[in-house]
Design an enzyme around this catalytic site. Structure first.
Site, PDB file in Angstrom:
ATOM      1  N   ASP A 173      39.078 124.760 122.438  1.00  9.49           N
ATOM      2  CA  ASP A 173      38.356 123.507 122.633  1.00  9.49           C
ATOM      3  C   ASP A 173      39.223 122.624 123.524  1.00  9.49           C
ATOM      4  O   ASP A 173      40.218 122.044 123.073  1.00  9.49           O
ATOM      5  CB  ASP A 173      38.088 122.840 121.279  1.00  9.49           C
ATOM      6  CG  ASP A 173      37.352 121.512 121.424  1.00  9.49           C
ATOM      7  OD1 ASP A 173      37.260 120.994 122.550  1.00  9.49           O
ATOM      8  OD2 ASP A 173      36.874 120.984 120.389  1.00  9.49           O
ATOM      9  N   ARG A 182      38.079 107.597 110.373  1.00 10.75           N
ATOM     10  CA  ARG A 182      38.340 109.037 110.391  1.00 10.75           C
ATOM     11  C   ARG A 182      39.022 109.372 109.070  1.00 10.75           C
ATOM     12  O   ARG A 182      40.202 109.620 108.988  1.00 10.75           O
ATOM     13  CB  ARG A 182      39.237 109.425 111.586  1.00 10.75           C
ATOM     14  CG  ARG A 182      38.590 109.218 112.925  1.00 10.75           C
ATOM     15  CD  ARG A 182      37.704 110.365 113.422  1.00 10.75           C
ATOM     16  NE  ARG A 182      36.363 110.435 112.885  1.00 10.75           N
ATOM     17  CZ  ARG A 182      35.344 111.008 113.514  1.00 10.75           C
ATOM     18  NH1 ARG A 182      35.499 111.536 114.710  1.00 10.75           N
ATOM     19  NH2 ARG A 182      34.167 111.085 112.963  1.00 10.75           N
ATOM     20  N   LYS A 232      34.615 113.724 127.581  1.00  6.80           N
ATOM     21  CA  LYS A 232      36.044 113.402 127.477  1.00  6.80           C
ATOM     22  C   LYS A 232      36.787 113.956 128.676  1.00  6.80           C
ATOM     23  O   LYS A 232      37.464 113.234 129.382  1.00  6.80           O
ATOM     24  CB  LYS A 232      36.620 113.997 126.191  1.00  6.80           C
ATOM     25  CG  LYS A 232      36.022 113.358 124.959  1.00  6.80           C
ATOM     26  CD  LYS A 232      36.683 113.850 123.698  1.00  6.80           C
ATOM     27  CE  LYS A 232      36.108 113.128 122.507  1.00  6.80           C
ATOM     28  NZ  LYS A 232      37.029 112.208 121.896  1.00  6.80           N
ATOM     29  N   PHE A 249      28.704 109.948 108.521  1.00  5.76           N
ATOM     30  CA  PHE A 249      29.405 108.808 109.102  1.00  5.76           C
ATOM     31  C   PHE A 249      28.666 108.219 110.286  1.00  5.76           C
ATOM     32  O   PHE A 249      28.846 107.061 110.630  1.00  5.76           O
ATOM     33  CB  PHE A 249      30.833 109.204 109.523  1.00  5.76           C
ATOM     34  CG  PHE A 249      30.885 110.257 110.598  1.00  5.76           C
ATOM     35  CD1 PHE A 249      30.868 111.601 110.265  1.00  5.76           C
ATOM     36  CD2 PHE A 249      30.938 109.902 111.932  1.00  5.76           C
ATOM     37  CE1 PHE A 249      30.907 112.573 111.269  1.00  5.76           C
ATOM     38  CE2 PHE A 249      30.981 110.867 112.939  1.00  5.76           C
ATOM     39  CZ  PHE A 249      30.959 112.208 112.594  1.00  5.76           C
ATOM     40  N   THR A 264      34.682 117.293 113.511  1.00  9.04           N
ATOM     41  CA  THR A 264      33.463 117.161 112.682  1.00  9.04           C
ATOM     42  C   THR A 264      32.329 118.076 113.155  1.00  9.04           C
ATOM     43  O   THR A 264      31.765 118.843 112.368  1.00  9.04           O
ATOM     44  CB  THR A 264      32.968 115.698 112.685  1.00  9.04           C
ATOM     45  OG1 THR A 264      32.920 115.246 114.032  1.00  9.04           O
ATOM     46  CG2 THR A 264      33.885 114.802 111.876  1.00  9.04           C
TER      47      THR A 264
HETATM   48  N1  F0G Z   1      35.632 118.726 120.247  1.00  6.39           N
HETATM   49  C1  F0G Z   1      36.444 117.662 120.200  1.00  6.39           C
HETATM   50  C2  F0G Z   1      37.914 117.856 120.060  1.00  6.39           C
HETATM   51  C3  F0G Z   1      35.904 116.375 120.274  1.00  6.39           C
HETATM   52  O1  F0G Z   1      36.717 115.328 120.216  1.00  6.39           O
HETATM   53  C4  F0G Z   1      34.516 116.219 120.412  1.00  6.39           C
HETATM   54  C5  F0G Z   1      33.909 114.898 120.450  1.00  6.39           C
HETATM   55  C6  F0G Z   1      33.703 117.363 120.468  1.00  6.39           C
HETATM   56  C7  F0G Z   1      34.306 118.604 120.384  1.00  6.39           C
HETATM   57  C8  F0G Z   1      32.218 117.271 120.594  1.00  6.39           C
HETATM   58  O2  F0G Z   1      31.885 116.887 121.881  1.00  6.39           O
HETATM   59  O3  F0G Z   1      30.744 114.675 121.598  1.00  6.39           O
HETATM   60  O4  F0G Z   1      30.507 116.013 123.699  1.00  6.39           O
HETATM   61  O5  F0G Z   1      29.427 116.753 121.622  1.00  6.39           O
HETATM   62  N2  F0G Z   1      34.486 113.856 120.097  1.00  6.39           N
HETATM   63  C9  F0G Z   1      33.941 112.510 120.153  1.00  6.39           C
HETATM   64  C10 F0G Z   1      34.925 111.532 119.569  1.00  6.39           C
HETATM   65  C11 F0G Z   1      32.593 112.383 119.553  1.00  6.39           C
HETATM   66  O6  F0G Z   1      34.541 110.357 119.457  1.00  6.39           O
HETATM   67  O7  F0G Z   1      36.063 111.876 119.261  1.00  6.39           O
HETATM   68  P1  F0G Z   1      30.566 116.030 122.211  1.00  6.39           P
END
Ligand code: F0G
Length: 482
Positions: A223, A389, A266, A455, A133
């Site tokens: 990423d 999602r 993460k 969302f 997103t």
């Molecule tokens: N890339 C991926 C694959 C992610 O899952 C997320 C964040 C981001 C970038 C952005 O990172 O939140 O540190 O700014 N995912 C969270 C989730 C929000 O709930 O899956 P962030």
């Protein structure tokens, strides 16, 4: 985790840690859960923690830290510029990804902002296995376009493909030929592809993507936010890598890609993020933006304590016993749900268990947000907070029309080292009950709809009194049990 044999002959996964600090959680009666859900506008993001029993919203920033991480926090060197803490983190990351330069940023989307500002021009396209997103939002904010070139298998809810996050190399070559190399801003490869169910990409696929892009002089961006789960799957599913160490796999990935970024919420069991590259020119361009948006170059918006915890957490990520817990729990959760007839994404990925809300709520049209409705219903039924999602997580088109998501999923995230197997079984049981009573789940409609990332804080209402009826059915079936 490790696997041991029981007397029965069964092979059972065992946690390779003990829990030495705990947090109390509440499980309130169904009537209270209904009231809390109503107050939160049927959006699980707007619930309060105190009302939640199991928070499976995300694994972001809520992973349990180790004793060594807490210990490292005490030696944090607090200074605006030149802190030792930064140099420790920088050294860890440069070694981990075999890259020359590191830039700190306060979280993953901050990295996406910096990278998009430097690489995306209006009308240019970013090719990617699948969007996340925030990654897509930053590209479109700069009037860039996103094209997804995931293998067809990636979008099938049920498959036996071990690497559903792989990019389709033929589609990549076709897109380069069609768009022309100069119109491609970069190619983005996401580890543990989040929105299709935490599905991994193979090391071989990354090698192939890198070779094609280097041939055409196209920048690759990796990423690595969900790298930990992805590393686990490469070790257990990619035969050619079985003998490679996690460190060697990570260093090879780092060498294959031109830019690497991650959400430290993460990856590394802490909170923060950053960007790596060995390209001096790109580094210089991105560096200029860090003090503007993040903070000085030796903290980038992060607290030094979090940076210390992240340095240690990143090293723990290269320990198979540590990174295997979430994927093994996700597999156990998924298998439990399959036994109970609940439709789920297979094979199980990392990050969390993903329920197929389109099949679960077949009676609901996508325009009534079946995944959002199921997430709301699950909170009412069990105090379990999951994340929508599906179509709610899509952005409206410039003309105001609403794209329908390719998949309607409800994600039950398994933060690393946080839950026990009995809690996972509880969530599976409440989902199974909901599945038996799925006809009771009705639709949702917007009451307040933000124009960006709706969302997160949009408010909705039920299309009928179905939430009340669901709570009554729960009371009828479970008596005075919570
Ligand atoms: N890339 C991926 C694959 C992610 O899952 C997320 C964040 C981001 C970038 C952005 O990172 O939140 O540190 O700014 N995912 C969270 C989730 C929000 O709930 O899956 P962030």
């Amino acid at each position: 985790m490790t696997k041991v044999k029981f007397l029965s002959g069964e092979t059972v996964p065992l946690e390779m840690h003990k829990v030495r600090m705990v947090q109390k959680v509440n499980l309130y009666p169904v009537e209270d859960r209904l009231a809390a859900m109503e107050e939160a506008g049927y959006n699980t993001f707007l619930l309060k923690n105190r009302d939640i029993y199991l928070d499976m919203l995300t694994d972001s920033g809520v992973n349990a830290m180790s004793d060594n991480q807490y210990a490292a926090m005490l030696q944090a060197d607090d200074s605006y510029a030149g802190s030792e803490t930064f140099y420790r983190l920088e050294a860890t990351l440069k070694d981990m990804f075999a890259n020359d330069y590191f830039l700190p940023a306060h979280q993953g989307r901050a990295c996406e902002n910096i990278i998009s500002q430097v690489l995306v021009t209006p009308g240019s396209t970013v090719l990617m296995n699948y969007h996340f997103t925030t990654s897509r939002a930053h590209i479109t904010l700069r009037d860039g376009l996103v094209e997804e070139i995931i293998i067809d298998e990636g979008l099938k809810i049920n498959s036996d493909h071990p690497f559903k996050g792989n990019m389709d190399i033929a589609k990549l070559e076709e897109a380069i030929a069609r768009l022309g190399r100069d119109n491609i801003a970069f190619v983005r490869v996401e580890a543990g592809t989040n929105l299709i169910g935490g599905q991994p990409i193979s090391l071989q696929n990354m090698r192939d993507v890198s070779a094609v892009c280097r041939d055409h002089g196209i920048t690759t961006v990796f990423d690595a936010s969900l790298l930990a789960d992805n590393l686990y799957f490469i070790k257990v599913r990619e035969a050619a890598c079985a003998e490679m160490s996690l460190r060697d796999i990570t260093r090879e990935m780092g060498a294959l890609m031109d830019v690497i970024y991650f959400s430290g919420r993460k990856l590394g069991f802490a909170r923060g993020g950053g960007i790596l590259t060995s390209n001096a020119d790109l580094f210089a361009k991105m560096r200029e933006l860090i003090p503007l948006y993040e903070g000085f170059l030796t903290y980038g918006g992060m607290s030094v304590r979090e940076m210390e915890a992240m340095s240690v957490g990143l090293q723990e990520t290269l320990d198979f016993d540590v990174i295997s817990q979430t994927p093994i729990f996700v597999a156990a959760f998924t298998e439990e749900l399959i036994k109970k007839g609940v439709p789920v994404v297979t094979p199980p990925g990392g990050l969390g268990c993903h329920v197929d809300a389109a099949a679960f709520c077949e009676h609901l049209p996508q325009t009534e947000y079946p995944a959002g409705a199921l997430a709301a219903a699950l909170f009412i039924a069990g105090g379990v907070r999951a994340m929508e999602r599906g179509t709610l997580s899509e952005e409206r088109r410039p003309d105001g029309s609403e794209p329908l998501a390719e998949m309607e999923l409800v994600r039950l995230a398994i933060p690393r080292r946080v839950f026990t197997l009995s809690q996972v079984k509880y969530a599976a049981d409440r989902l199974a009950w909901l599945h038996q009573n799925r006809e009771l789940i009705g639709g949702l409609t917007f009451e307040e709809e933000p124009s960006v990332l709706r969302f997160f804080f949009g408010r909705l209402k039920a299309t009928s009194d179905w939430p009340q009826q669901l709570a009554q059915a729960f009371r009828r079936d479970f008596g005075d049990s919570l």
